[in-house]
Write a protein that holds these residues in place. Structure first.
Motif, mmCIF file in Angstrom:
data_model
loop_
_atom_site.group_PDB
_atom_site.id
_atom_site.type_symbol
_atom_site.label_atom_id
_atom_site.label_comp_id
_atom_site.label_asym_id
_atom_site.label_seq_id
_atom_site.Cartn_x
_atom_site.Cartn_y
_atom_site.Cartn_z
ATOM 1 N N PRO A 263 -30.314 9.901 -24.671
ATOM 2 C CA PRO A 263 -31.533 9.304 -25.218
ATOM 3 C C PRO A 263 -32.768 9.942 -24.596
ATOM 4 N N MET A 264 -33.929 9.604 -25.109
ATOM 5 C CA MET A 264 -35.173 10.113 -24.541
ATOM 6 C C MET A 264 -35.347 9.593 -23.111
ATOM 7 N N ALA A 265 -35.922 10.415 -22.268
ATOM 8 C CA ALA A 265 -35.989 10.097 -20.833
ATOM 9 C C ALA A 265 -37.084 9.104 -20.487
ATOM 10 N N ASP A 266 -38.086 8.956 -21.345
ATOM 11 C CA ASP A 266 -39.193 8.043 -21.042
ATOM 12 C C ASP A 266 -39.733 7.461 -22.342
ATOM 13 N N TRP A 267 -40.568 6.437 -22.213
ATOM 14 C CA TRP A 267 -41.089 5.747 -23.389
ATOM 15 C C TRP A 267 -41.942 6.658 -24.262
ATOM 16 N N ARG A 268 -42.736 7.516 -23.643
ATOM 17 C CA ARG A 268 -43.600 8.412 -24.416
ATOM 18 C C ARG A 268 -42.764 9.326 -25.315
ATOM 19 N N SER A 269 -41.714 9.909 -24.751
ATOM 20 C CA SER A 269 -40.845 10.788 -25.529
ATOM 21 C C SER A 269 -40.138 10.019 -26.643
ATOM 22 N N PHE A 270 -39.710 8.801 -26.319
ATOM 23 C CA PHE A 270 -39.016 7.974 -27.307
ATOM 24 C C PHE A 270 -39.920 7.652 -28.492
ATOM 25 N N ILE A 271 -41.149 7.210 -28.205
ATOM 26 C CA ILE A 271 -42.077 6.867 -29.280
ATOM 27 C C ILE A 271 -42.409 8.091 -30.116
ATOM 28 N N ASN A 272 -42.612 9.227 -29.456
ATOM 29 C CA ASN A 272 -42.892 10.458 -30.206
ATOM 30 C C ASN A 272 -41.726 10.845 -31.105
ATOM 31 N N GLN A 273 -40.489 10.651 -30.610
ATOM 32 C CA GLN A 273 -39.316 10.948 -31.434
ATOM 33 C C GLN A 273 -39.289 10.063 -32.675
ATOM 34 N N ARG A 274 -39.528 8.765 -32.480
ATOM 35 C CA ARG A 274 -39.472 7.845 -33.610
ATOM 36 C C ARG A 274 -40.638 8.044 -34.577
ATOM 37 N N ILE A 275 -41.805 8.429 -34.060
ATOM 38 C CA ILE A 275 -42.918 8.757 -34.949
ATOM 39 C C ILE A 275 -42.551 9.969 -35.799
ATOM 40 N N ARG A 276 -41.890 10.944 -35.168
ATOM 41 C CA ARG A 276 -41.446 12.131 -35.900
ATOM 42 C C ARG A 276 -40.486 11.741 -37.025
ATOM 43 N N TRP A 277 -39.543 10.837 -36.727
ATOM 44 C CA TRP A 277 -38.613 10.378 -37.749
ATOM 45 C C TRP A 277 -39.341 9.622 -38.852
ATOM 46 N N ALA A 278 -40.280 8.750 -38.448
ATOM 47 C CA ALA A 278 -40.982 7.917 -39.427
ATOM 48 C C ALA A 278 -41.936 8.731 -40.290
ATOM 49 N N SER A 279 -42.387 9.884 -39.804
ATOM 50 C CA SER A 279 -43.394 10.673 -40.518
ATOM 51 C C SER A 279 -42.899 11.197 -41.859
ATOM 52 N N LYS A 280 -41.584 11.255 -42.050
ATOM 53 C CA LYS A 280 -41.049 11.814 -43.302
ATOM 54 C C LYS A 280 -40.712 10.735 -44.323
ATOM 55 N N ALA A 281 -40.991 9.468 -43.999
ATOM 56 C CA ALA A 281 -40.524 8.357 -44.842
ATOM 57 C C ALA A 281 -41.015 8.447 -46.280
ATOM 58 N N ASP A 282 -42.320 8.736 -46.474
ATOM 59 C CA ASP A 282 -42.838 8.736 -47.844
ATOM 60 C C ASP A 282 -42.560 10.034 -48.587
ATOM 61 N N ALA A 283 -41.825 10.970 -47.942
ATOM 62 C CA ALA A 283 -41.472 12.224 -48.610
ATOM 63 C C ALA A 283 -40.090 12.169 -49.251
ATOM 64 N N TYR A 284 -39.363 11.063 -49.046
ATOM 65 C CA TYR A 284 -38.033 10.954 -49.636
ATOM 66 C C TYR A 284 -38.115 10.820 -51.146
ATOM 67 N N GLN A 285 -37.352 11.656 -51.848
ATOM 68 C CA GLN A 285 -37.278 11.536 -53.304
ATOM 69 C C GLN A 285 -36.389 10.372 -53.713
ATOM 70 N N ASP A 286 -35.454 10.010 -52.841
ATOM 71 C CA ASP A 286 -34.591 8.852 -53.088
ATOM 72 C C ASP A 286 -35.406 7.592 -52.809
ATOM 73 N N ARG A 287 -35.840 6.935 -53.851
ATOM 74 C CA ARG A 287 -36.696 5.758 -53.692
ATOM 75 C C ARG A 287 -35.967 4.587 -53.043
ATOM 76 N N GLY A 288 -34.622 4.602 -53.098
ATOM 77 C CA GLY A 288 -33.856 3.535 -52.456
ATOM 78 C C GLY A 288 -34.071 3.539 -50.957
ATOM 79 N N ILE A 289 -34.092 4.727 -50.353
ATOM 80 C CA ILE A 289 -34.344 4.834 -48.915
ATOM 81 C C ILE A 289 -35.737 4.328 -48.593
ATOM 82 N N PHE A 290 -36.715 4.764 -49.385
ATOM 83 C CA PHE A 290 -38.091 4.369 -49.135
ATOM 84 C C PHE A 290 -38.253 2.852 -49.232
ATOM 85 N N ARG A 291 -37.618 2.244 -50.245
ATOM 86 C CA ARG A 291 -37.740 0.788 -50.399
ATOM 87 C C ARG A 291 -37.103 0.045 -49.239
#
Length: 382
Positions: A263-291
């Motif tokens: 896992p990420m070694a500290d809170w800052r790295s963890f939050i940055n990782q999850r922001i990176r994951w969340a940043s692609k949410a509205d780019a999904y063509q599969d609307r089921g995932i987005f919903r």
């Protein structure tokens, strides 16, 4: 306003509970993969590992790969050194002296350090172009595979003839608060991934344990059209392949195929990782995932606002705690069987105490993923 939040939260929780219980039903239908004898030569794999400043991790990763029970004549390992400023290159070269099937590519020979928004996709493209295997396998430099990983993957490919295979990934843990928090969050994501496959939908995957045919990568034009996105080298590629080969997608559900990662070694790295994951949410063509993501975010945002409102309205804490209890019980009905598969059942004791932290983190990471920027591997990404 406060009453409206309660009403909306009630409706969202009802929908969410039905969804989670459906995921539970789907997950419980899964049966671990059992290899069957299939004649023919073993699959030839090209294992590609992008690496940036991983001198402390990449040695263990390579040890787990070269310790496979799979014949070394049928796989190669390609490390792509992404402008590392530490001893990553030196560590890889030391391993090269012992293994002829290990190749090193330095991205600095091909791309300037600040020229792209997605260096990982470029690293994969460079490696795939030089690879000799019929199948591309991707993982990360901080991952460790079990000895039978490639053998299981080969057996699955020869048995079912897919063109794309996702496989499970799980965090290791030292038992501290941050590790356990990340572990619980990741167990839910991996459980949903497997459950969706059981239902016939390939909606999520993880690039730390992924395989696809090299010719199929080029058949869908690789990362063309998604190369401007900083993240999504795994899921967006999967969706492109799924459009062309909807009936040839696979998921290797086997404990021996689980890829372990820290896992990420500290809170800052963890939050940055999850922001990176969340940043692609509205780019999904599969609307089921987005919903689904929108539902999860909306529920947690309402619970967060309700909690804040409880500070100003007498008696607001009691119904909020009741809702948290209902949410926790529903989620545990799903999380317990998933955590059993991954061997992390004791972590469930922390599930209820971490609910308030998880609600706050979901709201913050989701918001910043949409409207903020983040640091990843020493780079600022918009």
């Amino acid at each position: 306003m406060y009453t409206a939040i309660i009403i909306v939260t009630t409706l969202l929780l009802a929908v969410y509970a039905v969804l989670i219980l459906q995921y539970r039903s789907w997950f419980l239908r899964l049966r671990p993969f059992e290899p069957a004898p299939v004649p023919g030569a073993p699959t030839r794999f090209s294992i590609i590992i992008p690496a940036r400043n991983e001198e402390g991790q990449i040695g263990n990763c390579l040890a787990s790969i070269f310790g496979q029970s799979y014949p070394g004549t049928h796989f190669e390992v390609i490390i792509v050194n992404d402008h590392s400023t530490d001893r990553t290159e030196a560590v890889v070269k030391a391993w090269q002296a012992q293994h002829a099937n290990l190749c090193l590519i330095n991205m600095a020979d091909h791309v300037e350090p600040n020229a792209l928004n997605s260096y990982k996709k470029k690293a994969l493209e460079l490696a795939i172009a030089t690879s000799s295997g019929e199948w591309v396998v991707t993982t990360d430099a901080d991952c460790q595979a079990k000895p039978g990983w490639l053998s299981l993957l080969d057996a699955y490919i020869r048995q079912y003839q897919p063109v794309f295979v996702a496989a499970p990934v799980m965090f290791t843990t030292k038992g501290n608060f941050l590790d356990t928090f990340q572990l619980l969050d990741f167990i839910s994501l991996q459980g949903i991934t497997a459950a969706a496959v059981s239902a016939g939908f390939h909606t999520m995957c993880n690039g730390a344990n992924l395989a696809y045919r090299k010719d199929v990568f080029y058949a869908v034009d690789g990362f063309k059209g998604i190369d401007g996105l900083a993240s999504g080298d795994d899921m967006f590629l999967m969706h492109k392949i799924k459009q062309l080969y909807p009936n040839r997608m696979g998921y290797l559900f086997a404990q021996g195929a689980i890829m372990a990662t820290a896992p990420m070694a500290d809170w800052r790295s963890f939050i940055n990782q999850r922001i990176r994951w969340a940043s692609k949410a509205d780019a999904y063509q599969d609307r089921g995932i987005f919903r689904t993501l929108a539902l999860v975010y909306a529920l947690n945002a309402c619970l967060f606002l309700w909690l804040v409102g409880s500070l100003f309205f007498t008696g607001g804490w009691v119904p909020w705690l009741i809702f948290i209890a209902i949410k926790t019980l529903v989620e545990l009905s799903f999380m317990i069987p998933v955590s059993k598969f991954y061997g992390h059942l004791p972590a469930m004791y922390w599930f209820l105490p971490m609910q308030p932290f998880h609600i706050a983190y979901t709201v913050v990471a989701g918001w910043l993923g949409k409207f903020g920027s983040y640091q990843w591997k020493g780079r600022k990404v918009q």
